[in-house]
Design an enzyme around this catalytic site. Sequence first.
Site, PDB file in Angstrom:
ATOM      1  N   LYS A   1      10.639  23.966 -65.462  1.00 33.40           N
ATOM      2  CA  LYS A   1      10.193  22.635 -65.039  1.00 33.40           C
ATOM      3  C   LYS A   1      10.813  22.252 -63.696  1.00 33.40           C
ATOM      4  CE  LYS A   1       8.053  18.715 -65.235  1.00 33.40           C
ATOM      5  NZ  LYS A   1       8.073  17.747 -66.326  1.00 33.40           N
TER       6      LYS A   1
ATOM      7  N   LYS B   1      13.928  11.170 -59.575  1.00 28.18           N
ATOM      8  CA  LYS B   1      14.952  11.764 -60.446  1.00 28.18           C
ATOM      9  C   LYS B   1      14.763  13.274 -60.542  1.00 28.18           C
ATOM     10  CE  LYS B   1      14.342  12.019 -64.863  1.00 28.18           C
ATOM     11  NZ  LYS B   1      14.575  13.450 -65.216  1.00 28.18           N
TER      12      LYS B   1
END
Length: 304
Positions: free
Chosen positions: A177, A246
Site C-alpha cells: 500500500k 498522511k
Amino acid sequence: MTQTERPRIGFIGIGLMGEAMVRNLLDRGYAVTVWNLEPERLNTVVPHGAVAADSPAAVAKASDIVMLCVLNMDAVERCIFAEDGVAAAGKGPRVVVDFSTADPEGTRKAAARLRDMTGCGWVDAPVSGGPQLARNGTMTVMAGGDAADFETVRPVVDQMAGNLTLMGPVGAGQTTKILNQAIVGTGYVLMAEALILAEAAGIDAAQLPACLAGGHADSSLLQRLYPQMQQRAFDPPNSYARQLLKDLKAVSAFSQGLGLDLGVIEKGVSQFKDYVALGHEMTDSAGVVKLYEHKASQRDAAKG
C-alpha cells in the site's frame, strides 16, 4: 450458501470506505455487526441491516471474522488492544482483516501480540479504488498474512474485491500500500498540474482523457481522476485530503528509512501540505488542483 453457513462479520470503522464495504456485505446476505468511534456514523449502515454494538469487544464476540477500516495505526491499536477492544473479547474471531492503511512494522507487532493473547490470526489488507468500487465489490486489495489465515477470509474478501493478491506474510499488504500511495499521491499532483497546463495552453482540456486513451500516458488516474478535477466535482468527497497527506508522509518516512531520497514523492508531500494548510483537511483529495488556482491568484495579486 445459506445464512447459517456464512461467517458472521464484524466491521469496525464506518467511514466513507467502511460504509461502502458494509453495504456491499449486507447486499450479499452477510450478518454484519458494526462499531464506530463516532456512533452517528452507524446511521449510514444500521437502517440497511447492520447491527450496532457498543464496543469493539462486543463486535468481536458476535463475529467469526472482524474487519477494520480506521484512520491509522494508533486507531488500529485502540480498536484491538483497548480495555473494550477486540482482544478483550477472549474467545472472539478466528481472523482480523485490517483494511486500514497503517505501517508495516506496527502491523507485524500488533498481529503477533494479538495471536499471543487470543490465538486470532491477522491479515493486513489495505485497499485502493475509492468508495464506489468498495460499494460494488471491485476494489483492489493488497494482502499480507499467513497462508491459512488468508484462505480463511478469502471467500468473503473475494466478494469485496475485483483484484485480491496475497503479497507475502503479515505486513506485506501494508508495504504494498505504501507503493500504491506513492503512485496515487504523486499522481494526484501530476493530474492537477496537467490540467492547469492544459487550461493555460488553451486546448480543450476536457478532451484530454479521450485523446490520450490507449497511449503511454493513459491510466485510471487520467480516465477517472482528471475528469473529476476538470469538472471541479469535489462534493461529496470520495477521499479526504488529510488522509492522502498522511499516506504521503508515511511513504516519505518509509523511503527515508531505507536510505532513499525520492524527490517526486517529497514534492507530492509538499504540495498536499500546502493544500491542507489552506483549510482543506476534509475536502476531496482531488481538490488539490485548487492549490494551483490559489497560488495563481496570489501571483496575480502581487503583480497588482
